[in-house]
Each structure stands twice: as structure tokens, then as C-alpha cells.
Design a protein around this motif. Structure first.
Motif, PDB file in Angstrom:
ATOM      1  N   UNK A 252       0.829  -1.176   0.000  1.00  0.00           N
ATOM      2  CA  UNK A 252       0.000   0.000   0.000  1.00  0.00           C
ATOM      3  C   UNK A 252       0.873   1.239   0.000  1.00  0.00           C
ATOM      4  N   UNK A 253       0.520   2.194  -0.822  1.00  0.00           N
ATOM      5  CA  UNK A 253       1.277   3.432  -0.785  1.00  0.00           C
ATOM      6  C   UNK A 253       0.984   4.214   0.479  1.00  0.00           C
ATOM      7  N   UNK A 255       1.146   4.203   3.855  1.00  0.00           N
ATOM      8  CA  UNK A 255       1.736   3.383   4.900  1.00  0.00           C
ATOM      9  C   UNK A 255       1.287   3.800   6.278  1.00  0.00           C
TER      10      UNK A 255
ATOM     11  N   UNK B 130      11.154   0.460   9.218  1.00  0.00           N
ATOM     12  CA  UNK B 130      10.375   1.629   8.843  1.00  0.00           C
ATOM     13  C   UNK B 130      10.581   2.779   9.792  1.00  0.00           C
ATOM     14  N   UNK B 133      13.588   4.413   8.888  1.00  0.00           N
ATOM     15  CA  UNK B 133      13.400   5.071   7.608  1.00  0.00           C
ATOM     16  C   UNK B 133      12.830   6.462   7.800  1.00  0.00           C
ATOM     17  N   UNK B 139      13.269  12.893   3.927  1.00  0.00           N
ATOM     18  CA  UNK B 139      12.304  13.752   4.607  1.00  0.00           C
ATOM     19  C   UNK B 139      12.182  13.303   6.046  1.00  0.00           C
TER      20      UNK B 139
ATOM     21  N   UNK C 191      12.555  -0.699  -2.220  1.00  0.00           N
ATOM     22  CA  UNK C 191      11.606   0.320  -2.660  1.00  0.00           C
ATOM     23  C   UNK C 191      10.183  -0.190  -2.498  1.00  0.00           C
ATOM     24  N   UNK C 192       9.395   0.516  -1.719  1.00  0.00           N
ATOM     25  CA  UNK C 192       7.977   0.186  -1.592  1.00  0.00           C
ATOM     26  C   UNK C 192       7.199   1.485  -1.704  1.00  0.00           C
ATOM     27  N   UNK C 193       5.882   1.389  -1.722  1.00  0.00           N
ATOM     28  CA  UNK C 193       5.067   2.596  -1.772  1.00  0.00           C
ATOM     29  C   UNK C 193       5.443   3.544  -0.649  1.00  0.00           C
ATOM     30  N   UNK C 194       5.710   2.975   0.506  1.00  0.00           N
ATOM     31  CA  UNK C 194       6.003   3.829   1.640  1.00  0.00           C
ATOM     32  C   UNK C 194       7.344   4.544   1.495  1.00  0.00           C
ATOM     33  N   UNK C 195       8.358   3.851   0.980  1.00  0.00           N
ATOM     34  CA  UNK C 195       9.656   4.516   0.839  1.00  0.00           C
ATOM     35  C   UNK C 195       9.583   5.585  -0.240  1.00  0.00           C
ATOM     36  N   UNK C 197       6.884   7.326  -0.944  1.00  0.00           N
ATOM     37  CA  UNK C 197       6.154   8.450  -0.365  1.00  0.00           C
ATOM     38  C   UNK C 197       7.044   9.223   0.590  1.00  0.00           C
ATOM     39  N   UNK C 198       7.883   8.480   1.333  1.00  0.00           N
ATOM     40  CA  UNK C 198       8.760   9.167   2.278  1.00  0.00           C
ATOM     41  C   UNK C 198       9.931   9.837   1.577  1.00  0.00           C
ATOM     42  N   UNK C 215      -0.463   3.293  -8.367  1.00  0.00           N
ATOM     43  CA  UNK C 215       0.154   2.208  -7.615  1.00  0.00           C
ATOM     44  C   UNK C 215       1.160   2.767  -6.633  1.00  0.00           C
ATOM     45  N   UNK C 216       1.946   3.717  -7.123  1.00  0.00           N
ATOM     46  CA  UNK C 216       3.029   4.238  -6.320  1.00  0.00           C
ATOM     47  C   UNK C 216       2.518   5.160  -5.230  1.00  0.00           C
ATOM     48  N   UNK C 217       1.406   5.822  -5.496  1.00  0.00           N
ATOM     49  CA  UNK C 217       0.781   6.587  -4.427  1.00  0.00           C
ATOM     50  C   UNK C 217       1.229   8.025  -4.308  1.00  0.00           C
TER      51      UNK C 217
END
Lengths: 287, 288, 326
Positions: A252-253, A255, B130, B133, B139, C191-195, C197-198, C215-217
Motif C-alpha cells: 500500500x502506498x 503506509x 520503517x 526510515x 524527509x 523500494x515500496x510505496x512507503x519509501x 512516499x517518504x 500504484x506508487x501513491x
């Protein structure tokens, strides 16, 4: 040196040699040291969970705030993926079952060995420490055929408890051994037996109550282990809390729910352990 | 009565005592059976398969593969990370353990730090990766450092996050065992704090400290979830390579290689844990 | 077909594995299948690799949890045909001959081209060599370990083609990433959606359908396919020989290969992937034109790795990847 051998006694003559202010100066230095250490380590430990908390309250755009991620814990469900809540339930139930089985397996055996079969205690200790030697990722390769057979009986993820008990052995053993070593098992059991108690009574009514703190410690460690276990559940294709969190993180984007669940899991385990630690009475020293 | 036998011959009950129809050792059979099925048998499978070919025939020479430079590279990577985090974790953890132990035994601070240690020692994997991270990314809340992505520094720092609590949990009983009277005695003889630690406290704690360090080493060696969630485009350490051997979808999957690497890990950790057990026994003698 | 539907409904359940909801629109595909036929879909191990799917088939063989259907990479499919049951979907003839097994043990389903997705804060990227520049410090990531993940291996191969190499050797790709690492631009972080986004991994090599902004968000995400390195890859479907729900498995395949406006092929198209029956569908008019128009445009001839080329690449990576970028 002659004085050292008389432990617990300070020679009167030596007392006069101790400068009056030394004790309090040492105490002050010690306290400064303790405050510094606790602050530094406290910061180090609290920062990552704080960061997680911060990101769990993140809104859809960076910089906004929202509690959606926290509300989603109960309702999160990617289509096709089992809901997060059921993974949490499974992990909690697993923790309870694992704790129960570990205690039932270890406590009587350890008491029995201590009382009746002492020659086997080295082997027993070795076996209990063995799971630390065999990494989870190795174990899971060999567990494949066994779990295949188990799955013919039950598909539930709760079947993970069979192997979780093994993983908990080293930690539970150490905690229980420390407690068992602190009490004079032989004298207690002799006294009880001579008063006519059966072996079962000796264990449950004489020895176990004296091991309360140790049993609590074992419970704490086992619970923390089950809640944090990932590798075996993941590779055996079960959905426990950590495996579910991993899936969410990859898929999921948004998170946010990952951070909120992780923070909640940490907080929950911490509060649980804290409560349990207040519940046990601490025994001071064996000196 | 077995109890009578104990009082006569001291703490060790004599096996040649009373004949019973079921020997006392039968009481350990449930435990032994459980461990045999769920620990010894899977391990046996892994060890045996390590020495076989994919088609099932024996290939004991597989074990020489452990000397292959590629495999050596993974073990060296593992060792670097384990050495760094076990030494760092041991030293820092010992300091924290001492701070906790020297306080009120029933106090809130002790309970707080012990509970935190119990939780954090098991806290690894994706959530920990995470958390770091969001702390140290571009950021991130704290700072952005490119050294953080280099092996083993960044992941080493992350590992320390659960190594230190583990050290506290394991080492605290040893510090608790240091009797107050020894410190008082040495002070009454005019020893300074440094001399106390150098001649009394240090040598007493050394076996327990070394043993705990070894435990941290074994713990870091087996850790998988955290580094897998953090950096997984390169296999730096053995568990990552085992995972690749098990689940590679480009044709490099080979269960026997996975088993072989696992065997290597088992041998390494067995050596470490034996040393740990010996040291623990020595430490226990003094602090019982 | 109606008999199949009845039998499948009787079974009532379908076990799928390794189907992330945001991968080529599988979320909608699973939901639509459940709604249409009332069959419950159990989705296990959403981010498993193809090899893990096959491992699951072997370990869970004979239990009710075993996967019924598989969506796997070609390397794994070719190596495990003994586990599959042959089946020809009703639109079998519309699958190009080169993209299915003659014995109907496996059949390709959808594919895409390897692309570079990146945050628009970098401007517009027109060539891979730009990635070696200083503004990409710690920014470039693959989707996994190339010795393990199909998408990552193809990422390195795409770089190899862009550097002027051919599909028979991945060496140029490895040296590209080596240069990237030397410049400090390679990020080993997963690399995931969360990384993304961050902001930790603002440049990702991944299949084009996985580099969609949805998908990537993040909305400011752009996609780039080098004109001299159009590397395509298709995945394949297969049915477990010992599937616990054989009728449901076959109905699932029928759904996936159906050319209806709401059928599997068009749903994949909406997910940004190119369905295998696309050529046939665009001639018979059942293709969703709007969705097809949104696919990234490619110039240049697509290259597809053959089985031997893929194996050679994997072996080269096994020996050289860790050394080059470790």
C-alpha cells in the motif's frame, strides 16, 4: 587480603579509615551517572517509536494531520487480503497458547529434573539453548514436511504454537532456571513429602508459588517473542501480525496504517509487560 | 523414599537406589518427545539435505562449497555485522544494565526499563526498519546521512536497537549478583572505584559479559526480518542468501544450497553457543 | 461453461497466492470475481515470489490451503511444469502461439515493459546516463534483489540494453549499476510505496504497470522507457495439478481470459499491464480503448528474453552482482 574473605562484615577498625564524605560523594556520582545514562538511552529508544507515531498521524499530504490510520486498524482490509484485525487476534491467541504450553512443558520438567533426574540437566540445558543455535530461517526449511502433516488436521494459523514453544524455550528456560535456582528445591520438597504431600502437590503448592516472579518473567519474554515473530509465519504462509504488517508495507502506498499498527503493537506489549512486572513481587538478593 | 536417599548421599539422588517400575527419567519424556519432533527432526532434515543433490542423491562433497569465495563473502558480511552490533550492544547494554541495577530494586525506573527491554529485544523486522526510515530518510525527522545506507553502518545501528535491550535482559542478573558487601568491603579498605572494578567487579562480571556478548553475536547472526525489510537488493548476510536460495524466481533457487548455508550457520552458531555455555557456567559459580 | 460455473459455485472457494492488490489491478479483479460468482477468494502471501508460489504448492500439497492457480514468472513456470494441469480457456485461440505451452500447461497472461519511475522533482529524464549525475545521490533503487526477483533482473537487463549491450549478456547492466554505486547514487533500500512516499527511493526501476502513479501513491510520479532499451516481460498462469478446488480454478482462468468489457483482460489493461490477448482484442473491438491509450508509449522494438538468455543472466548475476554493488 584478609578483610575480603569475611564477606558481609566490615572490620570496625577499618571503618575509621573511611573518609566521612566518601559514601555520599559516591552516591552523588552514581546518581549523575544514572540520570545521564537513562536520558541518553531513553532518547535513543523512544525516538523511533515517536517517529512512527508522527507518521501514523500523517494525513494524505505531507504536513497534514489525521487519525485515519488509527481508525483503520480495526477496519483495514485490502481487497483479497485478510483484515488486519484478524491477524492481531491470531497473534494474541497464539501468545496465550504458546505461554500456556511452554509453562506446562517446562515447569514440571525442570522441577522433576531438579528433584529426581539431575544427571540429565546438562543435556536438558543444551536442548533448551539449541533453538538459539538454529535460526528460524533454517528451522522453517525443515519444518515444511511436518507442517504439511499438521495442515491435514487443521489449517488454522494457531498451529504455529507448536514451533513457537520451541522458539521460546531458551528465554523461558533462563527465566525459570534463575527462579528455580534461587530456592532450595530439595529441602522444600523433602519437607513437603515428609508431611505426606504427593509429587503433584509438591510441584503445584510448594515450589511453583515460590517461582512466581520467574514464571512471570518467562511469560513476558514468551509473549514478546510471539508478538514479534515474523520469519516462520511468513515462510510457512501463515498470517500473523508481523507477516500481515509486512504485506501491508509492500502493497500500500498509504503506509499510515502500518505505522499506527506497529506503534499500537509496541505500546500494547509494553503496557502488558509493565503491568505484569508490577504484579510480581520482587525478591531481593540471595546473600 | 527418594527423599531419604537424598539426605543420605547429599544433593545427588542415587540412580542405583530404589528400583521403581518406571524410571524417574520417564518424567522428562514429554519434553524430550516434543523437542525431538519440532526441533531435532527439522534440523536433521536440513543437515541431511545440505549434503544431497537436488535429485536426492548423496553429495557429501557439497560441504566444500562452504569454502567457495562467494559463500565466504556472505559469511564475512555476516561476521562484520555481528561483530559490530554484538560489541556495541554489549558495551552499551552493560552500561545501561548497571544503571538499572544500581537503583531501587522495586522502583518504577527499573520496571520501566525492564519492560521496555523485554519488548524491544523482540522488536525487529519491518516495523523497526520503517521507524528508522522515517527518522533518517531524506524527509526524515532527524537527519539525512548517506553513510546510513552503507553496510554495515546503518543496519548496524538498527540492530543495536534490539541488541542493547537483549543485553540488559541477559546481563542484569549478573550485575544483581554482585553483592553490595563486596563493594563496601573494598571501599573500607581504601580502594577507589577504578580499583574495585579492575580487581573485583570486572573479573567477576567478565565471564557473564563475554557470554552475553556471544549471545548477542548469535542473535545478530540469525536475524533476518529486519535486514530483509531494510535493504534487500543485495544479499549482504547469510540469512538473506538463504532466502534467495529458497525463493529466487529467476532460476537460482536451490533448496540444497539453502540447506548448505544453513548448515554453515548452524556450525558457526554452535561454536559460539558452546563458548557461551561454558562461560555462563563459570559465571554462575561466582554469582550463585 | 454453465456446468463449470455450477461446479465452481459448489466448491465455493478459490485459493490464490502472491497477488498484491495493486499489482496490475488484481485488487479489482479479485473483488469482481467474488461478486460475479459468489466464490470466496483466499489470497495468501500477497508479496510472495513466483518460487514461493511453487514452494507453497509443494509444501501444502494435499491440504485445503494449497494454491489453486498460479501467476508466475517464465523461468519458474518452465522449471515446474510437472506441477501443472493442462487446461485450454475458451479464448485459447486468441493467445499468440509463442506465448503459450503447446500442451496447455502454462499460458502467458499479461506483461509490460521495464521502465524507470521517478519523482518529478528531478525534471524529465531522457536517458539513463542522467542517473549518474550528482542530484541523484542515494536515489536509485531496483525492485528487489536481481538474483532473486524477476523484476529486478529485468531492471538490470534493461540498463544493459540501454548501455548498448544485447540481450545475451547482462554484463553491461551490472557495470552500469557499479558506476551508479561508485557515484553514490545507488540506494540498496527496498523500494515500496512507503519509501517512495517518504522520499527515500525517488527513482525506481520497475515494470511500467508497477510504476503507475496510482500504484506508487504519489501524484508527481513520471515514467520513462528508454527508446533503445524496450525490454518486455510477461507472466504466466497455471493450474495446480492437485488443486483443492479444480472447478473454481478453471473458472478463474476463464474469467481472466474473458474479453468482456469487465473481464480479466480489460481489467489488467486498466491496471496498466498489456494483456496477452491485446492484439486479438484490438482487431475484434473488445479492447478498452481508453485504457489502452493510457499505456506509456514506447518507441523502438521490444526485446523479450529467451529462456537461455534469462538463465545466463541469472548465473552471471549470481557470480558478480554482490561484488559489483556490495
Amino acid at each position: 587480603m584478609a578483610a575480603v574473605t569475611s564477606l558481609g562484615e566490615t572490620p570496625i577498625t577499618a571503618q575509621a579509615r573511611v573518609p566521612r564524605g566518601m559514601q555520599s560523594r559516591r552516591r552523588r556520582r552514581l546518581n549523575v551517572f544514572r540520570y545521564v545514562v537513562f536520558t541518553l538511552f531513553g532518547l535513543f529508544f523512544i525516538l523511533p517509536p515517536l517517529a512512527m507515531l508522527r507518521f501514523s498521524l500523517e494525513g494524505a499530504k505531507l504536513g497534514t494531520w489525521s487519525v485515519t490510520a488509527w481508525r483503520q486498524i480495526a477496519s483495514y482490509q485490502g481487497s483479497g487480503i485478510p483484515p488486519l484485525l484478524s491477524a492481531i487476534e491470531i497473534s494474541l491467541e497464539l501468545a496465550v497458547i504458546t505461554c500456556a504450553v511452554t509453562l506446562v512443558l517446562l515447569v514440571p520438567t525442570m522441577i522433576w529434573i531438579r528433584l529426581r533426574v539431575q544427571w540429565i540437566s546438562r543435556t536438558f540445558e543444551f536442548l533448551c539453548l539449541l533453538p538459539l543455535t538454529i535460526p528460524a530461517i533454517v528451522l522453517v526449511v525443515g519444518l515444511g514436511p511436518i507442517y504439511n502433516k499438521i495442515q491435514h488436521f487443521s489449517l488454522s494459523a494457531l498451529m504455529l504454537f507448536w514451533v513457537y514453544v520451541i522458539l521460546a524455550l531458551p528465554y523461558a528456560y533462563r527465566a525459570l532456571a534463575a527462579g528455580l535456582g534461587a530456592i532450595d528445591v530439595t529441602t522444600l520438597s523433602e519437607a513437603a513429602r515428609s508431611l505426606g504431600a504427593s509429587w503433584l502437590s509438591v510441584m503445584t503448592r510448594v515450589i511453583v508459588p515460590n517461582m512466581r516472579q520467574a514464571i512471570l518473567n518467562a511469560l513476558l519474554l514468551t509473549t514478546a517473542l510471539v508478538l514479534g515473530e515474523f520469519t516462520i509465519a511468513y515462510l510457512l504462509l501463515y498470517n500473523n501480525l508481523q507477516a500481515e504488517l509486512y504485506s501491508i508495507s509492500r502493497n500500500t502506498p498509504n503506509a499510515g496504517v502500518l505505522f499506527s499498527t506497529a506503534t499500537a503493537a509496541l505500546l500494547f506489549a509494553f503496557v502488558l509487560l509493565l503491568i505484569l512486572s508490577f504484579a510480581g513481587r520482587r525478591r531481593r538478593g540471595r546473600g | 523414599m527418594a527423599a531419604a536417599a537424598t539426605t543420605e548421599t547429599g544433593a545427588r539422588p542415587s540412580r542405583a537406589g530404589r528400583r521403581r517400575s518406571i524410571p524417574a527419567v520417564a518424567g522428562t519424556f514429554p519434553f524430550l518427545g516434543y523437542v525431538a519432533v519440532f526441533l531435532l527432526w527439522p534440523t536433521g532434515i536440513v543437515v541431511v539435505d545440505a549434503l544431497k543433490n537436488p535429485n536426492g542423491s548423496w553429495a557429501v562433497s557439497n560441504i566444500t562449497e562452504l569454502g567457495n569465495p562467494l559463500v565466504r563473502g556472505y559469511f564475512i558480511g555476516s561476521f562484520k555485522l555481528c561483530l559490530l552490533t554484538s560489541v556495541l550492544g554489549a558495551v552499551l547494554g552493560a552500561v545501561l544494565a548497571y544503571a538499572v541495577a544500581s537503583g531501587n530494586p522495586d522502583g518504577v525506573v527499573r520496571k520501566l526499563y525492564l519492560s521496555a527491554s523485554g519488548v524491544l529485544a523482540q522488536n525487529g523486522g519491518v516495523t523497526l526498519a520503517f521507524a528508522f526510515l522515517v527518522l533518517v530518510g531524506p524527509v526524515g525527522l532527524l537527519f539525512h546521512a548517506s553513510w546510513f545506507y552503507q553496510f554495515p553502518w546503518g543496519i548496524g545501528l538498527i540492530y543495536t536497537y534490539f541488541q542493547v535491550p537483549l543485553m540488559v535482559l541477559v546481563f542484569l542478573p549478573a550485575i544483581d549478583g554482585l553483592k553490595v558487601q563486596w563493594r563496601e568491603a573494598s571501599e573500607s579498605l581504601g580502594a577507589s572505584a577504578w580499583q574495585y572494578w579492575r580487581y573485583v567487579g570486572g573479573p567477576l562480571l567478565a565471564p557473564a559479559f563475554l557470554g552475553a556478548t556471544l549471545l548477542l553475536f548469535a542473535n545478530a547472526l540469525s536475524a533476518f526480518a529486519t535486514i530483509e525489510a531494510w535493504e534487500n537488493q543485495i544479499a549482504y548476510v547469510v540469512p538473506q542468501q538463504i532466502s534467495t536460495a529458497l525463493s529466487s524466481e529467476v532460476g537460482l533457487s536451490n533448496v540444497n544450497v539453502a540447506d548448505l548455508l544453513a548448515l554453515g550457520m548452524v556450525i558457526t552458531v554452535a561454536i559460539v553457543m558452546t563458548a557461551y555455555a561454558l562461560l555462563q557456567r563459570r559465571a554462575a559459580r561466582w554469582l550463585r | 461453461m454453465s456446468k463449470l460455473i455450477a461446479a465452481a459455485k459448489q466448491e465455493g472457494t478459490l485459493n490464490v497466492i502472491a497477488l498484491p492488490p495493486t499489482w496490475a489491478n488484481y485488487g479489482a479483479i479479485i473483488a469482481d470475481f467474488q461478486k460475479k460468482y459468489g466464490i470466496k477468494v483466499n489470497s495468501a502471501l500477497p508479496d510472495g515470489s513466483s518460487q514461493q508460489e511453487v514452494n507453497a504448492v509443494k509444501t501444502e500439497n494435499g491440504t485445503a490451503k494449497a494454491p489453486d492457480v498460479l501467476d508466475i514468472g517464465m523461468a519458474v513456470a518452465l522449471a515446474n511444469t510437472s506441477l501443472f494441469a493442462p487446461y485450454q480457456v475458451s479464448t485459447w485461440a486468441d493467445i499468440p502461439a509463442a506465448q503459450k505451452d503447446a500442451g496447455a500447461l502454462w499460458y502467458q497472461d499479461y506483461g509490460g515493459y521495464m521502465a524507470v519511475g521517478y519523482s518529478s522533482k528531478f525534471g524529465t529524464i531522457t536517458s539513463l546516463s542522467q542517473l549518474l549525475g550528482p542530484k541523484f545521490k542515494n536515489a536509485v533503487a531496483l525492485n528487489g534483489n536481481p538474483t532473486s526477483a524477476n523484476a529486478a533482473l529485468n531492471g538490470v537487463m534493461m540498463a544493459s540494453l540501454a548501455e548498448g549491450g544485447s540481450a545475451s549478456s547482462i554484463a553491461d547492466g551490472v557495470s552500469f549499476f557499479q558506476k551508479l554505486k561508485a557515484a553514490g547514487n545507488f540506494s540498496p533500500v527496498q523500494a515500496t510505496g512507503a519509501t517512495i512516499k517518504a522520499g527515500t527511493t525517488p527513482v525506481v526501476f520497475n515494470w511500467d504497470y508497477l510504476n503507475l502513479p496510482s500504484y506508487v501513491g504519489v501524484s508527481n510520479w513520471k515514467v520513462f522507457i528508454p527508446s533503445n532499451a524496450v525490454l518486455g516481460g510477461y507472466y504466466a498462469q497455471a493450474i495446480n495439478k492437485n488443486a483443492p478446488h479444480p472447478a473454481a480454478a478453471r473458472l478463474w482462468e476463464e474469467f481472466l481470459y474473458s474479453q468482456d468489457v469487465a473481464g480479466g483482460q480489460n481489467l489488467w489493461l486498466e491496471g496498466g499491464a498489456r494483456p496477452v490477448e491485446q492484439p486479438a482484442m484490438s482487431s475484434n473491438g473488445s479492447l478498452n480503448g481508453a485504457a489502452a491509450g493510457k499505456l506509456p508509449t514506447v518507441s523502438g522494438t521490444p526485446v523479450f528474453l529467451s529462456a537461455t538468455q534469462a538463465t545466463d543472466a541469472a548465473n552471471y548475476l549470481a557470480a558478480n552482482w554482490a561484488k559489483a554493488v556490495g
